[in-house]
Design a protein around this motif. Structure first.
Motif, PDB file in Angstrom:
ATOM      1  N   HIS A   1      11.196 -25.143  -2.958  1.00 56.26           N
ATOM      2  CA  HIS A   1      11.088 -25.578  -4.356  1.00 56.26           C
ATOM      3  C   HIS A   1       9.639 -25.811  -4.784  1.00 56.26           C
ATOM      4  CE1 HIS A   1      10.663 -29.174  -1.950  1.00 56.26           C
ATOM      5  NE2 HIS A   1      10.343 -29.891  -3.007  1.00 56.26           N
TER       6      HIS A   1
ATOM      7  N   GLN B   1       4.962 -25.892   3.611  1.00 55.56           N
ATOM      8  CA  GLN B   1       5.651 -25.355   2.426  1.00 55.56           C
ATOM      9  C   GLN B   1       4.814 -25.571   1.165  1.00 55.56           C
ATOM     10  OE1 GLN B   1       8.362 -23.645   2.131  1.00 55.56           O
ATOM     11  NE2 GLN B   1       9.949 -24.289   3.544  1.00 55.56           N
TER      12      GLN B   1
ATOM     13  N   SER C   1       4.074 -33.781  -4.281  1.00 56.31           N
ATOM     14  CA  SER C   1       5.236 -34.669  -4.414  1.00 56.31           C
ATOM     15  C   SER C   1       4.782 -35.988  -5.042  1.00 56.31           C
ATOM     16  CB  SER C   1       5.840 -34.908  -3.027  1.00 56.31           C
ATOM     17  OG  SER C   1       7.074 -35.571  -3.146  1.00 56.31           O
TER      18      SER C   1
ATOM     19  N   GLY D   1      11.145 -36.607   0.931  1.00 58.15           N
ATOM     20  CA  GLY D   1       9.873 -36.814   1.603  1.00 58.15           C
ATOM     21  C   GLY D   1       9.096 -37.754   0.698  1.00 58.15           C
ATOM     22  N   GLY D   2       8.622 -37.203  -0.428  1.00 58.07           N
ATOM     23  CA  GLY D   2       8.050 -38.036  -1.480  1.00 58.07           C
ATOM     24  C   GLY D   2       9.004 -38.155  -2.651  1.00 58.07           C
ATOM     25  N   GLY D   3      10.022 -37.310  -2.672  1.00 59.14           N
ATOM     26  CA  GLY D   3      11.074 -37.436  -3.685  1.00 59.14           C
ATOM     27  C   GLY D   3      11.158 -36.318  -4.709  1.00 59.14           C
ATOM     28  N   SER D   4      10.321 -35.261  -4.597  1.00 56.07           N
ATOM     29  CA  SER D   4      10.277 -34.329  -5.733  1.00 56.07           C
ATOM     30  C   SER D   4      11.484 -33.398  -5.828  1.00 56.07           C
ATOM     31  CB  SER D   4       8.977 -33.529  -5.730  1.00 56.07           C
ATOM     32  OG  SER D   4       8.963 -32.531  -4.733  1.00 56.07           O
ATOM     33  N   ASN D   5      11.971 -32.856  -4.691  1.00 55.58           N
ATOM     34  CA  ASN D   5      13.111 -31.943  -4.850  1.00 55.58           C
ATOM     35  C   ASN D   5      14.364 -32.718  -5.207  1.00 55.58           C
ATOM     36  OD1 ASN D   5      15.399 -31.519  -2.556  1.00 55.58           O
ATOM     37  ND2 ASN D   5      13.582 -32.389  -1.604  1.00 55.58           N
TER      38      ASN D   5
ATOM     39  N   SER E   1      16.516 -27.197  -0.345  1.00 55.67           N
ATOM     40  CA  SER E   1      15.164 -27.089  -0.902  1.00 55.67           C
ATOM     41  C   SER E   1      14.321 -25.973  -0.290  1.00 55.67           C
ATOM     42  CB  SER E   1      14.434 -28.426  -0.755  1.00 55.67           C
ATOM     43  OG  SER E   1      14.448 -28.840   0.596  1.00 55.67           O
TER      44      SER E   1
HETATM   45  C1  LIG Z   1      11.546 -27.499   2.111  1.00 55.51           C
HETATM   46  C2  LIG Z   1      11.100 -28.890   1.784  1.00 55.51           C
HETATM   47  N1  LIG Z   1      12.004 -29.781   1.354  1.00 55.51           N
HETATM   48  C3  LIG Z   1      11.659 -31.045   1.065  1.00 55.51           C
HETATM   49  C4  LIG Z   1      10.356 -31.489   1.201  1.00 55.51           C
HETATM   50  C5  LIG Z   1      10.045 -32.913   0.889  1.00 55.51           C
HETATM   51  O1  LIG Z   1       9.295 -33.100  -0.265  1.00 55.51           O
HETATM   52  P1  LIG Z   1       9.915 -33.733  -1.566  1.00 55.51           P
HETATM   53  O2  LIG Z   1      10.583 -35.013  -1.178  1.00 55.51           O
HETATM   54  O3  LIG Z   1       8.775 -33.942  -2.476  1.00 55.51           O
HETATM   55  O4  LIG Z   1      10.890 -32.743  -2.107  1.00 55.51           O
HETATM   56  C6  LIG Z   1       9.365 -30.598   1.627  1.00 55.51           C
HETATM   57  C7  LIG Z   1       7.959 -31.040   1.735  1.00 55.51           C
HETATM   58  O5  LIG Z   1       7.105 -30.393   2.228  1.00 55.51           O
HETATM   59  C8  LIG Z   1       9.753 -29.271   1.929  1.00 55.51           C
HETATM   60  O6  LIG Z   1       8.844 -28.390   2.360  1.00 55.51           O
END
Ligand SMILES: Cc1ncc(COP(=O)(O)O)c(C=O)c1O
Length: 459
Positions: free
Chosen positions: A115, A143, A233, A268-272, A418
């Motif tokens: 994503h 990623q 993120s 992870g940080g919350g974006s997806n 994601s």
């Molecule tokens: C495939 C994938 N999913 C999820 C995450 C977690 O990030 P976030 O919580 O911002 O979606 C990452 C972070 O690198 C990622 O590569």
């Protein structure tokens, strides 16, 4: 009757033309606290962020508008792979013998495999518009760095990526991916920055962390006039850009004649997870869908939402970023090098933290072996090898489906896949050969890290 189809596609012309901002709806329920300047501990203004970000993104960071138009050149590139498909995982349902219907949105079809390009593209676009020559950024799993490398190449920017040492060693092909788009990739901690040199002096064998890599990239951007920083993120504008996931998913669930009972994502940080869930969350906050549930999943080795504290903390290890109110394990916390590199962050997005604290979202943590077991079941039934990060969401979805089987409930589950795991074969190899250590979370390490909180009370 439920739609018998297993795939729901929108047309290229259905790519959203505006991003959705949850903040106006959230503010009706609870007033978000302001980010603070790390030196003065006073609320930050646009000028504090100007050395790092273009004004257009700073404006989005504090916007109270519900909808923000997506620039045409960004939509054009989105259309290379968006809208992404929504699938119904009937083969997984059959295997689990569950009455639940499981849907997933697949972001792994993007050229970078996740994503992350949803925000890398607009960030590169706005920086180019502002006359910036180079982006400095960090990457955990690789990623985000891959997405930023691609976006910079599309919009004619140079790109320097500080890659967490653990991932740099585990995933050499991610490095080559970024280099193929012309980016420079540096293992972090590095000798390039004061922040990196400081860590290496104390811990020469440091495997790095997102917090350290962020410090390095921020320092690089702040000390070079023609360079800016980009984060994958946590920040409001990143979550905003990811709303394309949920906006499309809403339309696709309507095509299927369904409404999710529970929306699941990894954090992870919350974006997806914000991306898929915030357009649905608006309905809950407005009282239209009060029973809809939201489940955030995370690694047991880095359990920010389930074992962290809600406090003001720095976003990075070297205390250079603004202080924000969030669930945190302490900015000095270095999570064990689990394979879900993208989930090894000590904090979480402030808005998502607030939603968990106020009870609008639930959170669960899983161990590495548990998530790889879920990932392989998913691969064997649906054919997609997921990244270790979204394997956490899959584990959450499977648990919900099994609970539905036990209660006989016809639940509708929606989760975000994601990214794919094609660069994570080392991790799969370790799991398949019984070499995956079950990493225990050490509360003593959290306690030590929490002693370094800036000490700004939440009022
Ligand atoms: C495939 C994938 N999913 C999820 C995450 C977690 O990030 P976030 O919580 O911002 O979606 C990452 C972070 O690198 C990622 O590569």
């Amino acid at each position: 009757m439920t739609d018998p189809r297993t795939r729901f596609d929108l047309r290229p012309e259905d790519v959203p033309t505006a991003w959705f901002n949850l903040m106006p709806d959230l503010a009706q329920k609870v007033q978000p606290l302001p980010p603070l300047n790390p030196m003065t501990k006073e609320p930050i203004g646009p000028d504090d962020l100007a050395p790092l970000f273009p004004m257009s993104l700073i404006g989005q960071e504090v916007s109270t508008e519900r909808w923000i138009d997506i620039p045409g050149p960004v939509i054009d590139v989105y259309r290379l792979w968006r809208p992404t498909p929504l699938f119904r995982a009937t083969r997984l349902e059959q295997h689990l013998q569950t009455p639940a219907r499981i849907y997933f949105k697949y972001e792994g079809v993007s050229p970078a495999g996740s994503h992350k390009p949803n925000t890398a593209l607009p960030q590169a676009y706005y920086n180019k518009e502002a006359g910036i020559r180079r982006i400095a950024t960090e990457t955990g799993a690789g990623q985000w760095g891959s997405a930023m490398a691609m976006a910079c190449s599309f919009f004619g920017l140079e790109c320097t990526v500080y890659m967490v040492r653990a991932s740099y060693d585990q995933k050499p092909y991610r490095r080559v991916f970024m280099e193929s788009f012309g980016s420079e990739v540096i293992p972090s901690p590095s000798e390039r920055t004061n922040a990196g040199r400081g860590i290496l002096a104390e811990h020469p064998d440091s495997t790095g962390s997102l917090g350290i890599a962020i410090s390095e990239a921020v320092e690089d951007a702040a000390t070079h006039e023609d360079a800016n920083y980009a984060l994958g993120s946590v920040l409001g504008h990143v979550l905003l850009h990811q709303s394309v996931i949920g906006l499309e998913a809403q339309e696709q669930m309507e095509m299927a004649g369904e409404r999710p009972d529970v929306v699941i994502g990894c954090v992870g940080g919350g974006s997806n997870f914000a991306g898929i869930s915030y357009p649905f969350m608006a309905g809950k906050l407005r009282g239209e869908t009060p029973d809809m549930r939201f489940l955030a999943t995370e690694p047991a080795a880095c359990p920010t939402l389930t074992k962290g504290v809600f406090a003001y903390d720095y976003g990075d290890t070297a205390q250079m970023t603004p202080i924000v109110p969030m669930y945190t394990l302490g900015h000095g916390f270095v999570p064990a090098p689990v394979h879900a590199g993208g989930l090894r962050y000590h904090g979480d997005a402030p808005s998502l933290s607030l939603l968990v604290r106020e009870g609008y979202m639930e959170a669960k943590a899983y161990t590495q072996n548990a998530i790889f077991e879920a990932a392989l079941l998913f691969a064997k039934t649906q054919g997609i090898i997921p990244g270790p990060e979204p394997a956490h969401a899959i584990k959450g979805a499977i648990e919900e489906a099994v609970a539905a089987r036990e209660s006989g409930e016809e639940k509708v589950i929606l989760f975000n896949l994601s990214g794919h795991g094609h660069f994570d074969m080392q991790a799969y190899d370790d799991y398949l050969n019984g070499r995956l250590p079950e990493v225990e979370f050490d509360p003593a390490e959290e306690e030590a890290a929490l002693a370094g909180l800036p000490g700004v009370p939440i009022v």
